[in-house]
Design an enzyme around this catalytic site. Structure first.
Site, short mmCIF file in Angstrom:
data_model
loop_
_atom_site.label_atom_id
_atom_site.label_comp_id
_atom_site.label_asym_id
_atom_site.label_seq_id
_atom_site.Cartn_x
_atom_site.Cartn_y
_atom_site.Cartn_z
N ASP A 1 99.09 -3.95 -5.98
CA ASP A 1 100.42 -3.84 -6.58
C ASP A 1 100.70 -2.38 -6.91
OD1 ASP A 1 102.76 -4.13 -8.01
OD2 ASP A 1 101.73 -4.77 -9.85
N ASN B 1 103.68 -1.12 -8.23
CA ASN B 1 104.69 -0.80 -9.25
C ASN B 1 104.54 -1.58 -10.56
OD1 ASN B 1 105.39 -3.27 -8.32
ND2 ASN B 1 107.54 -2.80 -7.91
N ASP C 1 104.45 -4.73 -11.33
CA ASP C 1 105.11 -6.01 -11.63
C ASP C 1 104.17 -7.20 -11.43
OD1 ASP C 1 104.95 -6.21 -8.90
OD2 ASP C 1 107.09 -6.52 -8.55
N ASP D 1 102.28 -5.53 -2.93
CA ASP D 1 103.47 -5.13 -2.18
C ASP D 1 103.11 -4.21 -1.01
OD1 ASP D 1 103.06 -2.64 -3.52
OD2 ASP D 1 104.09 -3.49 -5.26
N ASP E 1 102.87 -12.95 10.46
CA ASP E 1 102.77 -14.40 10.51
C ASP E 1 104.08 -14.94 11.07
OD1 ASP E 1 101.63 -17.02 9.58
OD2 ASP E 1 100.46 -15.65 8.32
N ASP F 1 101.75 -19.89 12.73
CA ASP F 1 101.46 -20.93 11.74
C ASP F 1 101.59 -22.33 12.35
OD1 ASP F 1 101.12 -21.38 8.79
OD2 ASP F 1 103.02 -22.45 9.03
N GLU G 1 97.35 -20.84 14.72
CA GLU G 1 96.67 -21.76 13.80
C GLU G 1 96.93 -23.15 14.37
OE1 GLU G 1 96.63 -23.27 9.19
OE2 GLU G 1 98.49 -23.03 10.27
N ASP H 1 93.80 -20.05 3.00
CA ASP H 1 93.82 -21.50 2.76
C ASP H 1 92.43 -22.05 2.44
OD1 ASP H 1 96.53 -21.66 3.37
OD2 ASP H 1 96.17 -22.06 5.49
C1 NOJ Z 1 99.37 -23.06 7.24
C2 NOJ Z 1 99.37 -21.89 6.32
O1 NOJ Z 1 98.20 -21.14 6.53
C3 NOJ Z 1 99.47 -22.44 4.93
O2 NOJ Z 1 99.23 -21.48 3.94
C4 NOJ Z 1 100.83 -23.07 4.79
O3 NOJ Z 1 100.93 -23.73 3.54
C5 NOJ Z 1 101.08 -24.10 5.88
N1 NOJ Z 1 100.65 -23.67 7.17
C6 NOJ Z 1 102.55 -24.43 5.98
O4 NOJ Z 1 103.25 -23.32 6.48
CA CA Z 2 104.58 -4.98 -6.91
#
Ligand code: NOJ
Ligand code: CA
Length: 543
Positions: free
Chosen positions: A20, A22, A24, A28, A97, A197, A249, A319
């Protein structure tokens, strides 16, 4: 097409929790830029950013409301351009992503689609229920039904994830056309590829109820279907124009499906994230944890090594719980973390490091649900509560599995909040930052971080470790050993997952031991890993 991504190491950043700038409490883009020199020193060639797009953050950016805008919490488009440029100066490419199975319900397409007469209506799956019932019996990835009712529309929409993540309908051709423009928008800015994703569930062949009740009822209607393969080929056409790459993924894939999704001649994805090896400490679903059995991990990895010609190598991401907490020994945490690193960089494939893995960050030290923010954990908790599962048992299931285990702020220094922020972090910092932090490890030649810095150039500099074939040697309850065979030489890697010494007399000159030894006499210490090198004529002599 060149396959430049085979020789690189990827580093995944979860922007909210990285650095981070700044105060908050939220990581970032300027924070990331300030750490590029560290990433370069680590030997990283590709940086994967988890979503930084505009988003209401119900699922921390995996719910996008504008694909062409940067979330102001993370910075501006100028910051993004600067990140791409500054990374490039250091020889690092940036990938993003790509979340195109669903959008946020705050996305203007979705908002417009709530009107049945809108040209966007068909961008999503809107269905009326029948006789007061839901449109079908499918269940979602975060538990419960995957249909949400919208009063204004007087209809349900499909969401395989959280209710704020509405699934896009690829039967409407305009959706893919929109996606293609989004791809070009970012590729033109200098992005080198995408992590895609849940990409193998894009195409739903019908919305009929499934006769089979399963962990994910309905998944027979969308897992790795031909419609998805067709979409991937169209995406690939664009990626190839830019010499960019994709890693998908891909949920619930076996090695055959992984090959179908990533074989070079099929021109779809370049590689995939499989999950089998991440399921070696669970029963059916991740909330039912079992003890960790190294042989299960080794068997899964070994099968994928032999059956998929090129793939990702990963043990963590945003995840998954932290690998050292899952697969490591509580008695030998540092040696275990080094052993896991040895494995990560000596198997065949493109290695992915998740932020904090290189310093051995562990699962969170939270003590109650009140500290957890992860939408998945919260949904599962609510579902279990509705089944009257007592709070203590719910916590026992959620604590070791919650995705927040990987999302606590990066531990940079011994300063307050681990040097992640000068403010209040959005998610609690793990109290162990006083011992587990980047700054101390940078100074300590024996640290895990410095072990990563030895392994990465070793892999990069060796044709055999990069491209040699993989041969399993031994998969016992406690030892995983394999050879990487190249031209005129072979590497033998021996990993002792146990807390006990093991006699494993393989031959070869010792290249690296995670104990820092310079000789190998066939006796492995607890959680020791060794990399041995043989020239082929040595091998002939020993026979
Ligand atoms: C897989 C992602 O890695 C995960 O973080 C996300 O919640 C789900 N896909 C839905 O986008
Ligand atoms: Ca920040």
């Amino acid at each position: 097409m060149s396959e430049w991504w085979k020789e690189e190491v990827v580093y995944q950043i979860y922007p909210r929790s990285f650095c981070d700038s700044n105060g908050d409490g939220i990581g970032d883009l300027p924070g990331i830029i300030s750490k590029l020199d560290e990433l370069k020193a680590l030997g990283v060639g590709i940086l994967w950013l988890s979503p930084v797009y505009a988003s209401p953050n119900e699922d921390n950016g995996y719910d996008i409301s504008d694909y062409r805008a940067v979330n102001p919490e993370y910075g501006t488009m100028d910051d993004m351009d600067r990140l791409i440029a500054e990374a490039k100066e250091r020889g690092i490419r940036v990938i993003m992503d790509l979340v195109i199975n669903h959008t946020s319900t705050a996305h203007p397409w979705f908002q417009a689609s709530r009107d049945p007469a809108s040209p966007y209506r068909n961008y999503y799956y809107w269905r009326e229920g029948t006789n007061g019932k839901l449109p079908n019996n499918w269940t979602g990835f975060f538990g419960g039904s995957c249909w949400a009712y919208d009063d204004r529309s007087r209809a349900y929409y499909l969401h395989l994830f959280a209710p704020h993540q509405a699934d896009l309908n690829y039967h409407e051709p305009k959706v893919l056309e929109e996606v293609k423009e989004i791809l070009r928008f970012w590729l033109d800015r200098g992005i080198a590829g995408f992590r895609c994703d849940v990409i193998n569930i894009l195409w739903k062949d019908s919305l009929q109820s499934s006769p089979k009740k399963a962990v994910l009822t309905g998944s027979d209607h969308y897992l790795s279907l031909e419609g998805t393969h067709r979409i991937l080929r169209e995406i690939r056409n664009i990626l190839d124009e830019y010499d960019a790459f994709t890693v998908g993924e891909t949920v619930f894939v076996d090695t055959k499906q992984a090959c179908d999704l990533s074989a070079p001649e099929r021109r779809e994805l370049n590689m995939v994230f499989g999950f089998e090896h991440m399921e070696c400490d669970q029963r059916i679903v991740k909330w039912f944890k079992t003890d960790f059995h190294p042989a299960r991990l080794a068997k899964a990895l070994s099968r994928w090594q032999q059956q998929v010609p090129w793939n990702t190598l990963y043990l963590e991401n945003h995840d998954q719980p932290r690998s050292v907490s899952r697969f490591g020994s509580a008695r030998y945490p540092i040696h275990s973390a080094k052993l896991l690193a040895t494995m990560l960089f000596t198997l065949k494939g493109t290695p992915f490091i998740y932020q904090g893995q290189e310093i051995g960050m562990t699962n969170f030290d939270f003590t109650s649900m009140a500290q957890v923010q992860d939408v998945e954990s919260r949904n599962i908790d609510a579902l279990l509560r509705s089944w009257h599962v007592p709070a203590r048992q719910r916590w026992r299931m959620i604590a070791p599995t919650s995705r927040d285990n990987a999302r606590t702020p990066m531990q940079w220094t011994v300063e307050p909040q681990a040097g992640f922020t000068t403010g209040t972090p959005w998610l609690g910092v793990n109290g162990n930052y006083r011992f587990v932090n980047y700054a101390s490890q940078k100074e300590n030649p024996d640290s895990l971080l410095n072990y990563y810095k030895q392994l990465i150039p070793l892999r990069r500099g060796s044709e055999t470790l990069l491209f040699g074939s993989f041969e399993p040697l031994r998969i016992s309850d406690e030892v995983f050993a394999y050879r990487r065979v190249g031209t005129g030489e072979a590497y033998t890697v021996v990993l002792n997952f146990s807390d006990k010494p093991q006699r494993v007399p393989y031959v070869g000159e010792l290249v690296l031991s995670n104990y820092g030894y310079n000789r190998y006499d066939g006796l492995l210490q607890p959680c020791e890993s060794v990399i041995l090198r043989e020239r082929m004529d040595d091998h002939v002599k020993t026979k």
